[in-house]
Design a protein around this motif. Structure first.
Motif, mmCIF file in Angstrom:
data_model
loop_
_atom_site.group_PDB
_atom_site.id
_atom_site.type_symbol
_atom_site.label_atom_id
_atom_site.label_comp_id
_atom_site.label_asym_id
_atom_site.label_seq_id
_atom_site.Cartn_x
_atom_site.Cartn_y
_atom_site.Cartn_z
ATOM 1 N N TRP A 55 0.832 -1.194 -0.102
ATOM 2 C CA TRP A 55 -0.017 0.135 -0.096
ATOM 3 C C TRP A 55 1.045 1.120 -0.174
ATOM 4 C CZ3 TRP A 55 -0.586 4.303 2.897
ATOM 5 C CH2 TRP A 55 -2.018 5.266 2.598
ATOM 6 N N GLN A 56 2.061 1.264 0.680
ATOM 7 C CA GLN A 56 2.961 2.367 0.681
ATOM 8 C C GLN A 56 3.341 2.814 -0.557
ATOM 9 O OE1 GLN A 56 3.550 3.893 3.611
ATOM 10 N NE2 GLN A 56 2.272 2.447 4.751
ATOM 11 N N VAL A 57 3.604 1.803 -1.479
ATOM 12 C CA VAL A 57 3.932 1.754 -2.927
ATOM 13 C C VAL A 57 2.938 2.417 -3.706
ATOM 14 C CG1 VAL A 57 5.248 0.945 -5.014
ATOM 15 C CG2 VAL A 57 5.741 0.369 -2.508
ATOM 16 N N GLN A 58 1.800 1.876 -3.590
ATOM 17 C CA GLN A 58 0.548 2.006 -4.426
ATOM 18 C C GLN A 58 0.082 3.520 -4.053
ATOM 19 O OE1 GLN A 58 -1.884 -0.836 -2.668
ATOM 20 N NE2 GLN A 58 -1.288 -2.513 -4.364
ATOM 21 N N ALA A 91 4.986 -6.058 -10.595
ATOM 22 C CA ALA A 91 3.873 -5.305 -10.473
ATOM 23 C C ALA A 91 3.877 -3.607 -10.123
ATOM 24 C CB ALA A 91 2.681 -5.725 -10.217
ATOM 25 N N LEU A 92 4.690 -3.684 -8.847
ATOM 26 C CA LEU A 92 5.085 -2.447 -8.160
ATOM 27 C C LEU A 92 5.985 -1.856 -8.781
ATOM 28 C CD1 LEU A 92 4.574 -3.593 -4.452
ATOM 29 C CD2 LEU A 92 2.937 -2.116 -5.653
ATOM 30 N N ILE A 93 7.118 -2.446 -9.395
ATOM 31 C CA ILE A 93 8.002 -1.621 -10.175
ATOM 32 C C ILE A 93 7.630 -1.083 -11.331
ATOM 33 C CG2 ILE A 93 10.295 -2.304 -11.453
ATOM 34 C CD1 ILE A 93 10.909 -4.325 -8.914
ATOM 35 N N ALA A 94 6.778 -1.899 -11.767
ATOM 36 C CA ALA A 94 6.282 -1.474 -13.347
ATOM 37 C C ALA A 94 5.231 -0.134 -13.052
ATOM 38 C CB ALA A 94 5.357 -2.565 -14.079
ATOM 39 N N ARG A 95 4.544 -0.274 -11.880
ATOM 40 C CA ARG A 95 3.706 1.086 -11.304
ATOM 41 C C ARG A 95 4.466 1.960 -11.422
ATOM 42 N NH1 ARG A 95 -1.503 1.214 -8.710
ATOM 43 N NH2 ARG A 95 -1.693 3.263 -7.355
#
Length: 171
Positions: A55-58, A91-95
């Motif tokens: 969530w911190q990354v999102q 997925a987070l790295i791509a985001r």
């Protein structure tokens, strides 16, 4: 010498996102080397009432895109709304990369011209905070950016991921 607000906004975001990418890449390698499930890293939190690492990354990636939109004059009711997605390191790295590209494309002259534009921001149920563009960037956006990147860093470090200051700083 004056530093343009767009430079502060965009270069700080880019550096924070490089650091965030660094620590996620190291966490992914650590998970693979130790056969630890990614979910253990994604769902980790320091205390039961706080949000988990993913969530911190999102949140901070959405915040950056919305911040760029605010600083280019997009009204609050028309701000981009990114879904809170990304349950894997990849997925987070791509985001992060996608959101970083969006921030980088924000028009510098528009951001610089909006230093005195008033921004009304929701800060809780039935509460708003009004800030001019310069104050928004320097006193609201940047502290939030670094808070959430630092929290993600600390959550991964707490789980034994060998990350350090250089990783965090995007060096």
């Amino acid at each position: 010498m004056t530093v343009a607000l767009s430079h502060i906004f965009k270069s700080s975001t880019a550096q924070a996102f490089r650091g965030l990418t660094n620590i996620l890449e190291k966490a992914k390698a650590h998970a693979e080397a130790t056969d630890a499930p990614e979910n253990a890293f994604m769902e980790n939190r320091l205390f039961p009432d706080m949000h988990e690492m993913k969530w911190q990354v999102q949140m901070i990636t959405e915040f950056a895109v919305r911040g760029a939109a605010r600083m280019t004059g997009i009204a609050g009711d028309a701000l981009p709304d990114l879904p809170m997605e990304g349950d894997t390191f990849d997925a987070l790295i791509a985001r992060i990369a996608d959101c970083g590209d969006t921030v980088a494309k924000a028009d510098d002259a528009t951001i610089d011209g909006n230093e005195t534009m008033m921004i009304s921001m929701p800060i809780g149920p039935d509460q708003t905070m009004d800030l001019d563009g310069k104050t928004y960037v320097l006193s609201f956006y940047l502290p939030n950016l670094f808070f959430h990147v630092t929290t993600a860093y600390n959550l991964l470090r707490m789980q034994g991921v060998a990350v350090g200051k250089k990783d965090y700083m995007g060096i």
